[in-house]
Design a protein around this motif. Structure first.
Motif, PDB file in Angstrom:
ATOM      1  N   LEU A  46       0.835  -1.247   0.203  1.00  0.00           N
ATOM      2  CA  LEU A  46       0.082  -0.077  -0.042  1.00  0.00           C
ATOM      3  C   LEU A  46       0.898   1.236  -0.038  1.00  0.00           C
ATOM      4  O   LEU A  46       0.721   2.285  -0.716  1.00  0.00           O
ATOM      5  CB  LEU A  46      -0.922  -0.179   1.179  1.00  0.00           C
ATOM      6  CG  LEU A  46      -1.714   1.335   1.491  1.00  0.00           C
ATOM      7  CD1 LEU A  46      -2.783   1.624   0.240  1.00  0.00           C
ATOM      8  CD2 LEU A  46      -2.534   1.187   2.664  1.00  0.00           C
ATOM      9  N   ASN A  47       2.038   1.367   0.979  1.00  0.00           N
ATOM     10  CA  ASN A  47       2.750   2.451   0.853  1.00  0.00           C
ATOM     11  C   ASN A  47       3.342   2.830  -0.353  1.00  0.00           C
ATOM     12  O   ASN A  47       3.480   4.050  -0.773  1.00  0.00           O
ATOM     13  CB  ASN A  47       3.868   2.446   1.938  1.00  0.00           C
ATOM     14  CG  ASN A  47       4.983   1.075   1.749  1.00  0.00           C
ATOM     15  OD1 ASN A  47       4.262   0.141   1.282  1.00  0.00           O
ATOM     16  ND2 ASN A  47       6.057   1.232   1.972  1.00  0.00           N
ATOM     17  N   GLN A  48       3.936   1.584  -1.250  1.00  0.00           N
ATOM     18  CA  GLN A  48       4.378   1.972  -2.298  1.00  0.00           C
ATOM     19  C   GLN A  48       3.380   2.452  -3.738  1.00  0.00           C
ATOM     20  O   GLN A  48       3.783   3.200  -4.591  1.00  0.00           O
ATOM     21  CB  GLN A  48       5.245   0.705  -3.120  1.00  0.00           C
ATOM     22  CG  GLN A  48       6.344   0.261  -2.229  1.00  0.00           C
ATOM     23  CD  GLN A  48       6.542  -1.402  -2.542  1.00  0.00           C
ATOM     24  OE1 GLN A  48       5.797  -1.923  -2.632  1.00  0.00           O
ATOM     25  NE2 GLN A  48       7.966  -1.426  -2.291  1.00  0.00           N
ATOM     26  N   LYS A  49       2.041   1.882  -3.444  1.00  0.00           N
ATOM     27  CA  LYS A  49       1.104   2.360  -4.375  1.00  0.00           C
ATOM     28  C   LYS A  49       0.727   3.777  -4.046  1.00  0.00           C
ATOM     29  O   LYS A  49       0.649   4.434  -5.177  1.00  0.00           O
ATOM     30  CB  LYS A  49       0.053   1.467  -4.269  1.00  0.00           C
ATOM     31  CG  LYS A  49      -0.179   0.174  -4.721  1.00  0.00           C
ATOM     32  CD  LYS A  49      -1.034  -0.621  -4.372  1.00  0.00           C
ATOM     33  CE  LYS A  49      -1.275  -2.246  -4.641  1.00  0.00           C
ATOM     34  NZ  LYS A  49      -2.410  -2.975  -4.312  1.00  0.00           N
ATOM     35  N   ILE A  50       0.598   4.148  -2.943  1.00  0.00           N
ATOM     36  CA  ILE A  50       0.102   5.797  -2.637  1.00  0.00           C
ATOM     37  C   ILE A  50       1.543   6.400  -2.892  1.00  0.00           C
ATOM     38  O   ILE A  50       1.290   7.414  -3.725  1.00  0.00           O
ATOM     39  CB  ILE A  50       0.048   5.905  -1.057  1.00  0.00           C
ATOM     40  CG1 ILE A  50      -1.089   5.013  -0.290  1.00  0.00           C
ATOM     41  CG2 ILE A  50      -0.075   7.375  -0.692  1.00  0.00           C
ATOM     42  CD1 ILE A  50      -1.285   5.219   0.986  1.00  0.00           C
ATOM     43  N   LYS A  51       2.593   6.121  -2.878  1.00  0.00           N
ATOM     44  CA  LYS A  51       3.861   6.897  -3.507  1.00  0.00           C
ATOM     45  C   LYS A  51       3.797   7.039  -5.086  1.00  0.00           C
ATOM     46  O   LYS A  51       3.855   8.040  -5.398  1.00  0.00           O
ATOM     47  CB  LYS A  51       4.939   6.266  -2.770  1.00  0.00           C
ATOM     48  CG  LYS A  51       6.244   7.401  -3.355  1.00  0.00           C
ATOM     49  CD  LYS A  51       7.611   6.640  -2.691  1.00  0.00           C
ATOM     50  CE  LYS A  51       8.558   7.810  -2.942  1.00  0.00           C
ATOM     51  NZ  LYS A  51       9.941   7.478  -2.138  1.00  0.00           N
TER      52      LYS A  51
ATOM     53  N   LEU B 183      -5.665  -1.736  -2.285  1.00  0.00           N
ATOM     54  CA  LEU B 183      -5.452  -2.777  -1.316  1.00  0.00           C
ATOM     55  C   LEU B 183      -5.516  -3.954  -1.569  1.00  0.00           C
ATOM     56  O   LEU B 183      -6.331  -4.684  -2.228  1.00  0.00           O
ATOM     57  CB  LEU B 183      -6.325  -2.191   0.089  1.00  0.00           C
ATOM     58  CG  LEU B 183      -6.306  -1.205   0.678  1.00  0.00           C
ATOM     59  CD1 LEU B 183      -7.661  -1.028   1.530  1.00  0.00           C
ATOM     60  CD2 LEU B 183      -5.235  -1.004   1.567  1.00  0.00           C
ATOM     61  N   SER B 184      -4.644  -4.866  -0.891  1.00  0.00           N
ATOM     62  CA  SER B 184      -4.721  -6.520  -0.907  1.00  0.00           C
ATOM     63  C   SER B 184      -5.952  -6.850   0.323  1.00  0.00           C
ATOM     64  O   SER B 184      -6.394  -5.984   1.126  1.00  0.00           O
ATOM     65  CB  SER B 184      -3.755  -7.280  -0.455  1.00  0.00           C
ATOM     66  OG  SER B 184      -3.239  -6.861   0.863  1.00  0.00           O
ATOM     67  N   ASN B 185      -6.469  -8.225   0.173  1.00  0.00           N
ATOM     68  CA  ASN B 185      -7.735  -8.526   1.035  1.00  0.00           C
ATOM     69  C   ASN B 185      -6.998  -8.446   2.541  1.00  0.00           C
ATOM     70  O   ASN B 185      -7.838  -7.875   3.382  1.00  0.00           O
ATOM     71  CB  ASN B 185      -8.241  -9.714   0.860  1.00  0.00           C
ATOM     72  CG  ASN B 185      -8.939  -9.836  -0.693  1.00  0.00           C
ATOM     73  OD1 ASN B 185      -9.627  -8.809  -0.969  1.00  0.00           O
ATOM     74  ND2 ASN B 185      -9.313 -10.813  -1.031  1.00  0.00           N
ATOM     75  N   LYS B 186      -6.064  -8.678   2.555  1.00  0.00           N
ATOM     76  CA  LYS B 186      -5.345  -8.745   3.890  1.00  0.00           C
ATOM     77  C   LYS B 186      -4.985  -7.485   4.525  1.00  0.00           C
ATOM     78  O   LYS B 186      -5.673  -7.079   5.792  1.00  0.00           O
ATOM     79  CB  LYS B 186      -3.979  -9.468   4.017  1.00  0.00           C
ATOM     80  CG  LYS B 186      -3.376  -9.729   5.296  1.00  0.00           C
ATOM     81  CD  LYS B 186      -2.054 -10.389   5.330  1.00  0.00           C
ATOM     82  CE  LYS B 186      -1.531 -10.582   6.688  1.00  0.00           C
ATOM     83  NZ  LYS B 186      -0.038 -11.395   6.614  1.00  0.00           N
ATOM     84  N   GLU B 187      -4.410  -6.531   3.831  1.00  0.00           N
ATOM     85  CA  GLU B 187      -4.760  -5.070   4.250  1.00  0.00           C
ATOM     86  C   GLU B 187      -5.890  -4.514   4.420  1.00  0.00           C
ATOM     87  O   GLU B 187      -5.904  -3.812   5.606  1.00  0.00           O
ATOM     88  CB  GLU B 187      -3.758  -4.490   3.155  1.00  0.00           C
ATOM     89  CG  GLU B 187      -2.338  -4.726   3.031  1.00  0.00           C
ATOM     90  CD  GLU B 187      -1.653  -3.881   1.723  1.00  0.00           C
ATOM     91  OE1 GLU B 187      -0.574  -3.243   1.836  1.00  0.00           O
ATOM     92  OE2 GLU B 187      -2.262  -3.722   0.720  1.00  0.00           O
ATOM     93  N   LEU B 188      -6.832  -4.768   3.766  1.00  0.00           N
ATOM     94  CA  LEU B 188      -8.175  -4.287   3.791  1.00  0.00           C
ATOM     95  C   LEU B 188      -8.672  -4.796   5.396  1.00  0.00           C
ATOM     96  O   LEU B 188      -9.241  -3.758   5.940  1.00  0.00           O
ATOM     97  CB  LEU B 188      -9.066  -4.566   2.729  1.00  0.00           C
ATOM     98  CG  LEU B 188     -10.409  -3.704   2.679  1.00  0.00           C
ATOM     99  CD1 LEU B 188     -10.006  -2.276   2.629  1.00  0.00           C
ATOM    100  CD2 LEU B 188     -11.311  -4.350   1.451  1.00  0.00           C
ATOM    101  N   LEU B 189      -8.514  -6.031   5.413  1.00  0.00           N
ATOM    102  CA  LEU B 189      -9.118  -6.484   6.742  1.00  0.00           C
ATOM    103  C   LEU B 189      -8.319  -5.856   8.051  1.00  0.00           C
ATOM    104  O   LEU B 189      -9.278  -5.368   8.886  1.00  0.00           O
ATOM    105  CB  LEU B 189      -8.958  -7.958   6.708  1.00  0.00           C
ATOM    106  CG  LEU B 189      -9.564  -8.839   7.966  1.00  0.00           C
ATOM    107  CD1 LEU B 189     -11.033  -8.484   7.861  1.00  0.00           C
ATOM    108  CD2 LEU B 189      -9.173 -10.150   7.836  1.00  0.00           C
ATOM    109  N   ASN B 190      -6.978  -5.887   7.752  1.00  0.00           N
ATOM    110  CA  ASN B 190      -6.130  -5.263   8.948  1.00  0.00           C
ATOM    111  C   ASN B 190      -6.643  -3.725   9.506  1.00  0.00           C
ATOM    112  O   ASN B 190      -6.608  -3.427  10.487  1.00  0.00           O
ATOM    113  CB  ASN B 190      -4.859  -5.533   8.840  1.00  0.00           C
ATOM    114  CG  ASN B 190      -4.266  -6.792   8.841  1.00  0.00           C
ATOM    115  OD1 ASN B 190      -4.940  -7.673   9.375  1.00  0.00           O
ATOM    116  ND2 ASN B 190      -3.281  -6.975   8.130  1.00  0.00           N
ATOM    117  N   LEU B 191      -6.896  -3.094   8.180  1.00  0.00           N
ATOM    118  CA  LEU B 191      -7.282  -1.706   8.495  1.00  0.00           C
ATOM    119  C   LEU B 191      -8.550  -1.490   8.802  1.00  0.00           C
ATOM    120  O   LEU B 191      -8.916  -0.594   9.718  1.00  0.00           O
ATOM    121  CB  LEU B 191      -7.105  -1.012   7.147  1.00  0.00           C
ATOM    122  CG  LEU B 191      -5.452  -0.566   6.751  1.00  0.00           C
ATOM    123  CD1 LEU B 191      -5.482   0.028   5.131  1.00  0.00           C
ATOM    124  CD2 LEU B 191      -5.037   0.330   7.565  1.00  0.00           C
TER     125      LEU B 191
END
Length: 201
Positions: A3-8, A62-70
């Motif tokens: 996610l951090n790389q995508k935002i940048k 986001l990946s599914n895992k990132e979305l769930l964690n957030l």
């Protein structure tokens, strides 16, 4: 890609500085910097704004895992904020002193239970202290509730310590003035507030 790389990458493709992206999202430049370095994550609301701003779906962002964690992190933060707001809202109940029969009027042969508005057999100074304490407690906690709702820069730890201290002093005053019902009411508020502080996160 994380996610951090995508935002940048999205920010650079839009030819924006971190400050410009922060202004678009109504967050601080520091927040954007933390997102891009992976030291912090945007809230669900900020993710939605990023999605709209860059015309990209949340699934692509986001990946599914990132979305769930957030989502879990966001839910925990909202619960924590709600508990803190309730912590300050509880003290607004002291306004009930003006209406509930929590005080005793010593009538010689008996004690009549009255509200603060009808407390006549108590010295004026004591009544004044009670009224000032009620008004101060009410206004302070209303102000603290407002600050918590606005995510103010005020340190919430100090707001909480001051609130608990005021309630302890107010309770002690009621005990010293031999007003057991009022003191019990304040003690009950104190116990609930302490429970909210130690309640499992």
């Amino acid at each position: 890609m994380e996610l951090n790389q995508k935002i940048k990458q999205l920010r650079l493709e839009a030819d924006w500085t971190q400050e410009e992206l922060a202004q678009q999202l109504f967050v601080s430049r520091t927040a954007v910097s933390k997102w891009e370095s992976g030291r912090g994550y945007p809230s669900i609301d900020s993710l939605k704004e990023l999605s709209v701003l860059f015309n990209i779906s949340l699934d692509d962002l986001l990946s599914n895992k990132e979305l769930l964690n957030l989502a879990q992190k966001d839910l925990k933060e909202k619960k924590r904020k709600s508990r803190k707001q309730l912590f300050f809202l509880l003290d607004l109940l002291v306004v009930d002193f003006f209406f509930l029969p929590l005080f005793g009027n010593d009538l010689g042969t008996r004690v009549a239970h009255v509200s603060l508005l009808n407390l006549t057999e108590t010295p004026v100074i004591q009544r004044g202290i009670i009224v000032v304490s009620v008004i101060f407690t009410f206004l302070y906690n209303l102000f603290a509730f407002y600050l918590m709702g606005r995510n103010s820069k005020f340190n919430e730890k100090y707001l909480i310590i001051f609130s608990i201290s005021c309630l302890l002093i107010f309770t002690t005053l009621m005990i010293a003035m031999r007003q057991p019902y009022a003191a019990s009411f304040l003690l009950m508020l104190l116990v609930i507030k302490v429970f909210l502080l130690i309640y499992p996160r």
